[in-house]
Design a protein around this motif. Structure first.
Motif, PDB file in Angstrom:
ATOM      1  N   GLN A  16      16.368  14.928   8.064  1.00  0.00           N
ATOM      2  CA  GLN A  16      14.952  14.528   8.508  1.00  0.00           C
ATOM      3  C   GLN A  16      14.256  15.639   8.074  1.00  0.00           C
ATOM      4  OE1 GLN A  16      17.439  14.641  12.957  1.00  0.00           O
ATOM      5  NE2 GLN A  16      14.782  14.122  12.999  1.00  0.00           N
ATOM      6  N   GLN A  17      12.782  15.715   9.098  1.00  0.00           N
ATOM      7  CA  GLN A  17      11.941  16.114   8.483  1.00  0.00           C
ATOM      8  C   GLN A  17      11.803  17.012  10.212  1.00  0.00           C
ATOM      9  OE1 GLN A  17       8.345  14.975   7.322  1.00  0.00           O
ATOM     10  NE2 GLN A  17       8.502  16.080   5.339  1.00  0.00           N
ATOM     11  N   ILE A  18      12.183  18.058   9.994  1.00  0.00           N
ATOM     12  CA  ILE A  18      11.488  18.832  11.896  1.00  0.00           C
ATOM     13  C   ILE A  18      10.992  19.633  12.376  1.00  0.00           C
ATOM     14  CG2 ILE A  18      14.413  17.850  12.491  1.00  0.00           C
ATOM     15  CD1 ILE A  18      15.193  21.219  12.573  1.00  0.00           C
ATOM     16  N   ARG A  67       9.504   9.222  -3.546  1.00  0.00           N
ATOM     17  CA  ARG A  67       9.303   9.626  -2.355  1.00  0.00           C
ATOM     18  C   ARG A  67      11.000   9.429  -1.733  1.00  0.00           C
ATOM     19  NH1 ARG A  67       5.007   5.442   0.028  1.00  0.00           N
ATOM     20  NH2 ARG A  67       4.640   6.634   2.022  1.00  0.00           N
ATOM     21  N   GLY A  68      10.479  10.208  -0.434  1.00  0.00           N
ATOM     22  CA  GLY A  68      11.703  10.295   0.597  1.00  0.00           C
ATOM     23  C   GLY A  68      13.069  10.590  -0.096  1.00  0.00           C
ATOM     24  N   ILE A  69      12.973  10.529  -1.791  1.00  0.00           N
ATOM     25  CA  ILE A  69      14.806  10.916  -1.613  1.00  0.00           C
ATOM     26  C   ILE A  69      14.600  12.296  -2.257  1.00  0.00           C
ATOM     27  CG2 ILE A  69      16.678  10.631  -4.048  1.00  0.00           C
ATOM     28  CD1 ILE A  69      15.899   7.752  -3.602  1.00  0.00           C
ATOM     29  N   PHE A  70      15.611  13.333  -2.565  1.00  0.00           N
ATOM     30  CA  PHE A  70      15.661  14.347  -3.058  1.00  0.00           C
ATOM     31  C   PHE A  70      16.351  15.222  -3.229  1.00  0.00           C
ATOM     32  CE2 PHE A  70      12.010  14.362   0.425  1.00  0.00           C
ATOM     33  CZ  PHE A  70      11.601  15.830   0.147  1.00  0.00           C
ATOM     34  N   ARG A  83      18.442  12.340   1.382  1.00  0.00           N
ATOM     35  CA  ARG A  83      17.733  10.626   1.933  1.00  0.00           C
ATOM     36  C   ARG A  83      16.715  10.591   3.431  1.00  0.00           C
ATOM     37  NH1 ARG A  83      14.449   6.667   3.113  1.00  0.00           N
ATOM     38  NH2 ARG A  83      15.202   4.388   2.572  1.00  0.00           N
ATOM     39  N   LEU A  84      15.499  10.709   2.629  1.00  0.00           N
ATOM     40  CA  LEU A  84      14.552  11.167   3.882  1.00  0.00           C
ATOM     41  C   LEU A  84      14.734  10.108   5.335  1.00  0.00           C
ATOM     42  CD1 LEU A  84      12.868  13.337   5.033  1.00  0.00           C
ATOM     43  CD2 LEU A  84      10.791  11.947   4.769  1.00  0.00           C
TER      44      LEU A  84
END
Length: 288
Positions: free
Chosen positions: A158-160, A178-181, A244-245
């Motif tokens: 998650q972005q913090i 998108r949303g997968i790193f 996974r975001l």
């Protein structure tokens, strides 16, 4: 298909003393349901049928919660409380739930390592017992779907705010969809200046059994603890790992403020009490 999950729940919960002097922090209620029940229910909703909970000293209440209570059931039958009876019976029927003792509190890596014999050669999910996630699709299911696609370890991220990165494991990597790193590295609790990104590990993982080989090779860190992030970094040397975001909201109940906020938000979702609670909060806000 992933059918097994591990839930580490052996910590003392010292931030909640004296409430956790004689009861596990994972049994603290969010409205009327223990934290760990929400976590188990997420695993079950993600297709998990076999759950191992890693416990330590003073955690017997967790075992009791997921077992039958025949005396209580008899009382509910006698009182004609059919709804409550079905509610508590359902808890013991959620999944095949097993327990193993973490004999020394040597960190999250050691807790996961306690599951080695139970997991065997299968991929498995790990859900932290003090983290709740609300999402349209269960968070663990999101990871399972990504594992099925790439056949590699997957971590929920998650972005913090960068000011808070020192509380988490933080990843570096490239967004491949998108949303997968694709993850290149992971650092445990870096300073804001040293953090490779603001993408923090969010308490959910899917691992292949290779993680146990990595746990066996790492050295204990601070306080003699085995850091799961160190094993994950070692795993990256030979295996792909993905992030996974989070598509949803994470509730960290590891401290008092997070615990109280989570209770309020979950209570506001409860149709039986939300209207009266809203009125109370508005009145309280006017008085502050």
């Amino acid at each position: 298909m992933i059918r097994k999950a591990v839930i580490p729940a052996a910590g003392f919960g010292t931030r909640f003393l004296p409430a956790t002097k004689s009861q596990p922090k994972e049994m603290l209620p969010i409205v009327d349901t223990p934290v760990i029940q929400y976590v188990v229910e997420e695993a079950v909703a993600s297709g998990i049928t076999d759950i191992l909970i890693v416990i330590g000293k003073g955690k017997r209440a967790i075992e009791d919660h997921f077992d039958r209570n025949f005396y209580l059931e008899a009382q509910l039958i006698e009182q004609g409380k059919e709804e409550e009876l079905q509610q508590i019976r359902k808890i013991s029927e959620l999944a095949d739930i097993h327990f193993v003792w973490q004999k020394q509190l040597r960190g999250l890596g050691d807790a996961v390592n306690c599951a080695k014999l139970h997991v065997g050669a299968e991929p498995f999910a790990v859900l932290l017992g003090d983290t709740l996630i609300s999402s349209a699709s269960p968070a663990t299911q999101q990871l399972v779907d990504l594992y099925d696609l790439y056949k590699g370890a997957v971590v929920l991220i998650q972005q913090i705010d960068r000011a808070r990165v020192s509380r988490y494991g933080v990843i570096s990597g490239d967004e491949i969809k998108r949303g997968i790193f694709e993850i290149h590295g992971i650092v445990e609790k870096p300073s804001p200046e040293e953090a490779p990104s603001n993408l923090a590990v969010a308490g959910r993982y899917v691992f292949t059994p290779d993680i146990f080989d990595c746990l066996a090779r790492i050295e204990p860190g601070k306080n003699g603890e085995l850091q799961l992030t160190d094993a994950m970094q070692l795993m990256l040397a030979g295996k792909s790992m993905y992030g996974r975001l989070l598509d949803g909201k994470r509730y960290d109940i590891g401290d008092k403020q997070g615990f109280i906020k989570t209770n309020i938000e979950f209570a506001l979702k409860d149709e039986a009490i939300r209207d009266e609670l809203k009125s109370y909060i508005k009145q309280l806000a006017r008085e502050l």
